[in-house]
Write a protein that holds these residues in place. Structure first.
Motif, PDB file in Angstrom:
ATOM      1  N   CYS A   1      32.314  46.819  50.321  1.00 40.16           N
ATOM      2  CA  CYS A   1      32.345  47.250  48.921  1.00 40.16           C
ATOM      3  C   CYS A   1      33.811  47.377  48.505  1.00 40.16           C
ATOM      4  O   CYS A   1      34.487  48.360  48.828  1.00 40.16           O
ATOM      5  N   ALA A   2      34.306  46.346  47.809  1.00 39.72           N
ATOM      6  CA  ALA A   2      35.728  46.309  47.467  1.00 39.72           C
ATOM      7  C   ALA A   2      35.959  45.265  46.382  1.00 39.72           C
ATOM      8  O   ALA A   2      35.108  44.407  46.129  1.00 39.72           O
ATOM      9  N   ASP A   3      37.138  45.342  45.751  1.00 40.70           N
ATOM     10  CA  ASP A   3      37.581  44.318  44.808  1.00 40.70           C
ATOM     11  C   ASP A   3      38.035  43.113  45.621  1.00 40.70           C
ATOM     12  O   ASP A   3      38.966  43.199  46.416  1.00 40.70           O
ATOM     13  N   VAL A   4      37.371  41.987  45.434  1.00 42.32           N
ATOM     14  CA  VAL A   4      37.662  40.809  46.254  1.00 42.32           C
ATOM     15  C   VAL A   4      39.110  40.352  46.103  1.00 42.32           C
ATOM     16  O   VAL A   4      39.682  39.779  47.042  1.00 42.32           O
ATOM     17  N   LEU A   5      39.731  40.619  44.945  1.00 42.77           N
ATOM     18  CA  LEU A   5      41.107  40.178  44.731  1.00 42.77           C
ATOM     19  C   LEU A   5      42.109  40.946  45.584  1.00 42.77           C
ATOM     20  O   LEU A   5      43.206  40.460  45.836  1.00 42.77           O
TER      21      LEU A   5
ATOM     22  N   PHE B   1      34.920  35.509  36.154  1.00 45.22           N
ATOM     23  CA  PHE B   1      35.381  36.879  35.923  1.00 45.22           C
ATOM     24  C   PHE B   1      36.896  36.984  35.769  1.00 45.22           C
ATOM     25  O   PHE B   1      37.390  37.930  35.153  1.00 45.22           O
ATOM     26  N   PHE B   2      37.645  36.033  36.327  1.00 42.86           N
ATOM     27  CA  PHE B   2      39.082  36.232  36.508  1.00 42.86           C
ATOM     28  C   PHE B   2      39.915  35.232  35.698  1.00 42.86           C
ATOM     29  O   PHE B   2      39.519  34.071  35.542  1.00 42.86           O
ATOM     30  N   PRO B   3      41.096  35.666  35.215  1.00 43.77           N
ATOM     31  CA  PRO B   3      42.017  34.726  34.558  1.00 43.77           C
ATOM     32  C   PRO B   3      42.588  33.734  35.560  1.00 43.77           C
ATOM     33  O   PRO B   3      42.365  33.849  36.768  1.00 43.77           O
ATOM     34  N   ARG B   4      43.323  32.755  35.053  1.00 43.33           N
ATOM     35  CA  ARG B   4      43.733  31.606  35.867  1.00 43.33           C
ATOM     36  C   ARG B   4      44.451  31.992  37.161  1.00 43.33           C
ATOM     37  O   ARG B   4      44.117  31.497  38.240  1.00 43.33           O
ATOM     38  N   ARG B   5      45.460  32.845  37.058  1.00 43.26           N
ATOM     39  CA  ARG B   5      46.232  33.181  38.261  1.00 43.26           C
ATOM     40  C   ARG B   5      45.363  33.820  39.327  1.00 43.26           C
ATOM     41  O   ARG B   5      45.432  33.474  40.511  1.00 43.26           O
ATOM     42  N   GLU B   6      44.504  34.767  38.923  1.00 45.48           N
ATOM     43  CA  GLU B   6      43.638  35.447  39.870  1.00 45.48           C
ATOM     44  C   GLU B   6      42.548  34.508  40.406  1.00 45.48           C
ATOM     45  O   GLU B   6      42.145  34.612  41.561  1.00 45.48           O
ATOM     46  N   THR B   7      42.073  33.581  39.559  1.00 47.56           N
ATOM     47  CA  THR B   7      41.086  32.611  40.026  1.00 47.56           C
ATOM     48  C   THR B   7      41.689  31.720  41.110  1.00 47.56           C
ATOM     49  O   THR B   7      41.061  31.463  42.141  1.00 47.56           O
ATOM     50  N   GLN B   8      42.908  31.251  40.872  1.00 47.78           N
ATOM     51  CA  GLN B   8      43.578  30.447  41.902  1.00 47.78           C
ATOM     52  C   GLN B   8      43.799  31.262  43.175  1.00 47.78           C
ATOM     53  O   GLN B   8      43.621  30.762  44.296  1.00 47.78           O
ATOM     54  N   GLN B   9      44.165  32.536  43.006  1.00 43.83           N
ATOM     55  CA  GLN B   9      44.360  33.430  44.147  1.00 43.83           C
ATOM     56  C   GLN B   9      43.082  33.550  44.970  1.00 43.83           C
ATOM     57  O   GLN B   9      43.111  33.490  46.208  1.00 43.83           O
ATOM     58  N   LEU B  10      41.956  33.704  44.291  1.00 46.46           N
ATOM     59  CA  LEU B  10      40.676  33.855  44.985  1.00 46.46           C
ATOM     60  C   LEU B  10      40.278  32.571  45.707  1.00 46.46           C
ATOM     61  O   LEU B  10      39.852  32.616  46.865  1.00 46.46           O
ATOM     62  N   ILE B  11      40.404  31.438  45.024  1.00 50.13           N
ATOM     63  CA  ILE B  11      40.052  30.167  45.657  1.00 50.13           C
ATOM     64  C   ILE B  11      40.903  29.942  46.906  1.00 50.13           C
ATOM     65  O   ILE B  11      40.400  29.525  47.959  1.00 50.13           O
TER      66      ILE B  11
ATOM     67  N   TYR C   1      41.141  20.951  40.024  1.00 51.18           N
ATOM     68  CA  TYR C   1      42.564  21.016  40.355  1.00 51.18           C
ATOM     69  C   TYR C   1      42.887  22.275  41.158  1.00 51.18           C
ATOM     70  O   TYR C   1      43.655  22.226  42.128  1.00 51.18           O
ATOM     71  N   MET C   2      42.299  23.413  40.775  1.00 54.84           N
ATOM     72  CA  MET C   2      42.554  24.660  41.503  1.00 54.84           C
ATOM     73  C   MET C   2      42.030  24.574  42.940  1.00 54.84           C
ATOM     74  O   MET C   2      42.663  25.071  43.872  1.00 54.84           O
ATOM     75  N   PHE C   3      40.888  23.953  43.120  1.00 56.24           N
ATOM     76  CA  PHE C   3      40.362  23.777  44.472  1.00 56.24           C
ATOM     77  C   PHE C   3      41.264  22.865  45.290  1.00 56.24           C
ATOM     78  O   PHE C   3      41.567  23.155  46.457  1.00 56.24           O
TER      79      PHE C   3
END
Length: 247
Positions: free
Chosen positions: A93-97, A118-128, A212-214
């Motif tokens: 149980c945590a914030d995945v970011l 859920f996330f803006p571009r920078r955070e989406t790239q961070q998660l991927i 592209y992010m992937f």
């Protein structure tokens, strides 16, 4: 604090769960087994797992699951199922970011349930990138989203509503902000005398941007489908299933 930190509790959380179709979830689990090339004993990461509607059947089939979600209510529900059924699921149980996963630990990963936006571009790239780093070489990552630009924008609705179940009504007023690339939505859930309203922000990407992010994260996109029958995604399809492989 982002909207999703407080959204999934109480009436919205109950409405989202009631809206899920168990038969369709079974089809998605079969789809995941196929596209992720899942074998018994595989270690699998469920990103934004909710109450574990995909993770539980995969664990029952002999896989080792790690599930992460920010909703305390969903995590407690999933942990109760794990305890009662003695399943091999680690519930986080945590914030995945902000969570550090061990590198090269999982055979496969997925993010279903329309949570990818859920996330803006920078955070989406961070998660991927974080998910890519936690995969073993050759491992697959699958996502599902209904908030792709090619799905949302052709028939964009500024207002919509629908009945859920158990007398719950869902209403939304949507404002698309093209400069920022997101939809700001005022969502209201009504059940009898109870009413809950949240402001929600969904970030809208094109298929090209997501691909592209992937690729930037070292993942090769191997399939983009518009349904569970694996028909190629085309403009106007209501959702995207994207499959990528760790190089």
């Amino acid at each position: 604090m982002a909207w999703y930190h407080s959204y999934f509790k109480g009436l919205p959380q109950r409405a989202w769960k009631l809206h899920q179709n168990e038969e369709y979830t079974d089809f998605e689990v079969d789809f995941l087994r196929d596209v992720l090339e899942i074998k018994e004993g595989n270690r699998i990461l469920d990103v934004l797992s909710g109450y574990g509607r995909h993770a539980i059947p995969l664990a029952e089939a002999g896989c080792e699951l790690t599930c992460i979600d920010i909703s305390t209510e969903y995590c407690e529900e999933l942990q109760a199922a794990v305890n009662s059924k003695q399943l091999d699921i680690d519930v986080i149980c945590a914030d995945v970011l902000g969570y550090n996963f061990p590198e090269k630990s999982f055979n496969a990963a997925y993010c279903f349930g329309n949570s990818f936006s859920f996330f803006p571009r920078r955070e989406t790239q961070q998660l991927i990138t974080a998910v890519a780093n936690t995969l073993k070489k050759g491992g697959y990552y699958a996502i599902q989203t209904e908030n792709l630009a090619e799905s949302i924008l052709p028939n964009f609705q500024t207002r919509n509503w629908m009945p859920v179940k158990e007398g719950i009504i869902y209403l939304a007023e949507n404002d698309y902000r093209p400069e920022e690339g997101y939809i700001e939505a005022e969502q209201t859930f009504i059940s009898g005398a109870e009413s809950v309203t949240h402001m929600v922000r969904q970030h809208i990407y094109t298929l090209s941007e997501i691909s592209y992010m992937f690729e930037t994260a070292g993942l090769q996109v191997t399939g983009t489908f518009g349904n569970l029958e694996a028909d190629p995604f085309v403009l106007g399809d209501e959702q995207l299933y994207l499959i990528a492989r760790k190089l």
